[in-house]
Design a protein around this motif. Structure first.
Motif, PDB file in Angstrom:
ATOM      1  N   LYS A 185       0.848  -1.194   0.000  1.00  0.00           N
ATOM      2  CA  LYS A 185       0.000   0.000   0.000  1.00  0.00           C
ATOM      3  C   LYS A 185       0.891   1.255   0.000  1.00  0.00           C
ATOM      4  CE  LYS A 185      -1.931  -2.159   3.368  1.00  0.00           C
ATOM      5  NZ  LYS A 185      -2.577  -2.592   4.583  1.00  0.00           N
ATOM      6  N   VAL A 186       0.303   2.350  -0.384  1.00  0.00           N
ATOM      7  CA  VAL A 186       1.064   3.597  -0.393  1.00  0.00           C
ATOM      8  C   VAL A 186       0.243   4.701   0.271  1.00  0.00           C
ATOM      9  CG1 VAL A 186       0.249   4.254  -2.697  1.00  0.00           C
ATOM     10  CG2 VAL A 186       2.355   5.247  -1.820  1.00  0.00           C
ATOM     11  N   LYS A 187       0.937   5.504   1.042  1.00  0.00           N
ATOM     12  CA  LYS A 187       0.282   6.651   1.670  1.00  0.00           C
ATOM     13  C   LYS A 187       1.095   7.894   1.330  1.00  0.00           C
ATOM     14  CE  LYS A 187      -0.949   8.659   6.092  1.00  0.00           C
ATOM     15  NZ  LYS A 187      -1.072   8.499   7.518  1.00  0.00           N
ATOM     16  N   PHE A 188       0.435   8.894   0.789  1.00  0.00           N
ATOM     17  CA  PHE A 188       1.116  10.134   0.448  1.00  0.00           C
ATOM     18  C   PHE A 188       0.924  11.147   1.581  1.00  0.00           C
ATOM     19  CE2 PHE A 188       0.136   8.249  -3.694  1.00  0.00           C
ATOM     20  CZ  PHE A 188       1.393   8.252  -4.261  1.00  0.00           C
ATOM     21  N   VAL A 189       2.013  11.788   1.935  1.00  0.00           N
ATOM     22  CA  VAL A 189       1.961  12.795   2.992  1.00  0.00           C
ATOM     23  C   VAL A 189       2.447  14.126   2.400  1.00  0.00           C
ATOM     24  CG1 VAL A 189       2.847  13.478   5.257  1.00  0.00           C
ATOM     25  CG2 VAL A 189       2.394  11.067   4.769  1.00  0.00           C
TER      26      VAL A 189
END
Lengths: 174, 257
Positions: B185-189
């Protein structure tokens, strides 16, 4: 995969680096000349900055952006050279000789520019020769807009003090 | 027209006239040779740095009791404290390692991502590691001006990509790059980019002498926040100078002892 894609792109069209240099060399050299005050230093500075661009030549798509990158590199290199050598500059290397400059056209301007600290001088050139907005001057100097404004204000004040007596004389002649 | 405007206009004209004295053809071939020379030198330096860092990493793993068996015992489990010395040679190129007063921070923040580790360190999750490396290379190559860092959250099998949220195509490129690893999964901050924070940190560092001489504010260290939220100025005069420093450098700056 990405590396292969990039290499496939090498074959088509002219080298973007060659095209960029051919198109913008003279303009960049003129800017460098005003920033350094010496043609040999200007060439060194520009050639060094262009050598840094060369490895990224395949990414050159926008000449304006590439020119901005080269200019930023030149300005920051010039300022950092000053940081490294300012002790020697202050004690052993005199500023440009007024006598030598007087022989040049507009030697007064040359002397006045030479008297400015490098950041102020670079700021003045970027703003008043290249007509860049203050925000971009700040970006290319690597400082905040407030700091760039300070450099510009101090640079202009110093130049006015050096150059305005001449303006008054010119005014009286007419 | 004011006197000031008149002077500035005249200055612009005189600068243009002075610059116009310089005329030269572009020595393209010479510049190309110089560029190639510089490129070779850069590649050689990066190669040497990568070898040195790999050797250092191998030494560290040996001291820990053998890298390959890291997951076997609690003592060798992935550290919850991020390491400031990642093993990827490219990462070592990043940052302000030559600026004494600017601390280079490559580790990942703790907090809600307590198990986050910087891309480049060993991990017991090869898929997450490989995906992280791929993302790292792609964003560094194509979006470096908008990028801060990528970290792994091994507990949730998630990559945390910190980047400038502008419409750069970075997010789409990352999503596309992760297609071979559907479980990752990827989470952009949203953060400012690393180059912009580095520029700010260097500006502050460059003006440290002025602060000391003018305001008696001794800037001991300038640090890029590990979570990319800004720049931290360390000064013994934090309490008295905080407001002035933030006023000068903006709200990306925080001030501490």
């Amino acid at each position: 995969m990405k590396r292969e894609d990039i290499r496939q792109g090498d074959g088509g069209g002219g080298d973007p680096f060659d095209e960029f240099v051919s198109a913008r060399y003279q303009a960049l050299l003129r800017g460098a000349y005003l920033i350094t005050g010496d043609l040999h230093d200007a060439r060194d500075l520009l050639h060094d900055a262009l050598a840094r661009v060369y490895p990224k030549r395949r990414t050159i798509r926008d000449l304006g952006a590439a020119e901005g990158y080269v200019r930023t590199t030149m300005v920051r290199t010039h300022v950092s050279r000053w940081r490294r050598t300012r002790r020697e500059v202050l004690t052993s290397a005199p500023p440009d000789s007024p006598a030598a400059q007087a022989a040049e056209p507009d030697g007064q301007l040359a002397v006045a520019l030479a008297g400015l600290p490098r950041r102020q001088r670079a700021a003045v050139v970027l703003r008043y020769y290249l007509d860049l907005p203050v925000a971009q001057v700040a970006q290319e100097l690597g400082c905040s807009v407030a700091t760039a404004k300070t450099h510009l204000a101090r640079g202009i004040k110093a130049l006015r003090q050096e150059l305005e007596p001449v303006r008054e004389l010119v005014g009286r002649d007419h | 027209m004011t006197t000031e405007d008149g002077f500035e206009e005249e200055l612009a004209v005189r600068l243009g006239a002075r610059a116009a004295r310089v005329g030269a053809g572009a020595p393209v071939a010479e510049l190309r040779v110089a560029g190639r020379r510089r490129l070779r030198r850069t590649v050689a330096v990066r190669g040497a740095a990568a070898v040195a860092v790999l050797a250092l990493g191998a030494g560290v793993l040996t001291q820990l009791g053998g890298g390959g068996s890291a997951a076997l015992g609690p003592a060798a489990a992935p550290s919850r404290t991020p390491s400031p010395t990642p093993s990827d040679g490219r990462l070592v190129q990043r940052g302000a390692e030559n600026d004494i007063l600017v601390t280079r921070v490559l580790s990942c923040p703790g907090g809600s991502f307590a198990s986050a580790v910087p891309i480049g360190l060993e991990t017991p999750q090869p898929e997450l590691s490989a995906a992280g490396q791929t993302v790292e290379h792609i964003v560094r190559d194509g979006y470096d001006d908008h990028y801060f860092s990528t970290c792994r959250d091994t507990e949730t099998n998630t990559l945390i990509v910190r980047r400038n949220p502008g419409p750069t195509g970075l997010d789409a490129a990352v999503a596309q790059a992760l297609a071979p690893w559907p479980a990752v999964k990827v989470k952009f901050v949203d953060t400012p980019s690393y180059p912009s924070l580095l520029t700010l940190a260097r500006e502050i560092r460059a003006e440290a002498g002025d602060w000391s001489a003018t305001y008696k504010v001794k800037i001991v260290n300038v640090e890029i926040a590990v979570d990319g939220t800004g720049v931290i100025i360390h000064t013994p005069q934090a309490e008295t100078a905080r407001e002035q420093l933030i006023k000068q450098y903006g709200h990306l700056v925080s001030v501490g002892l």
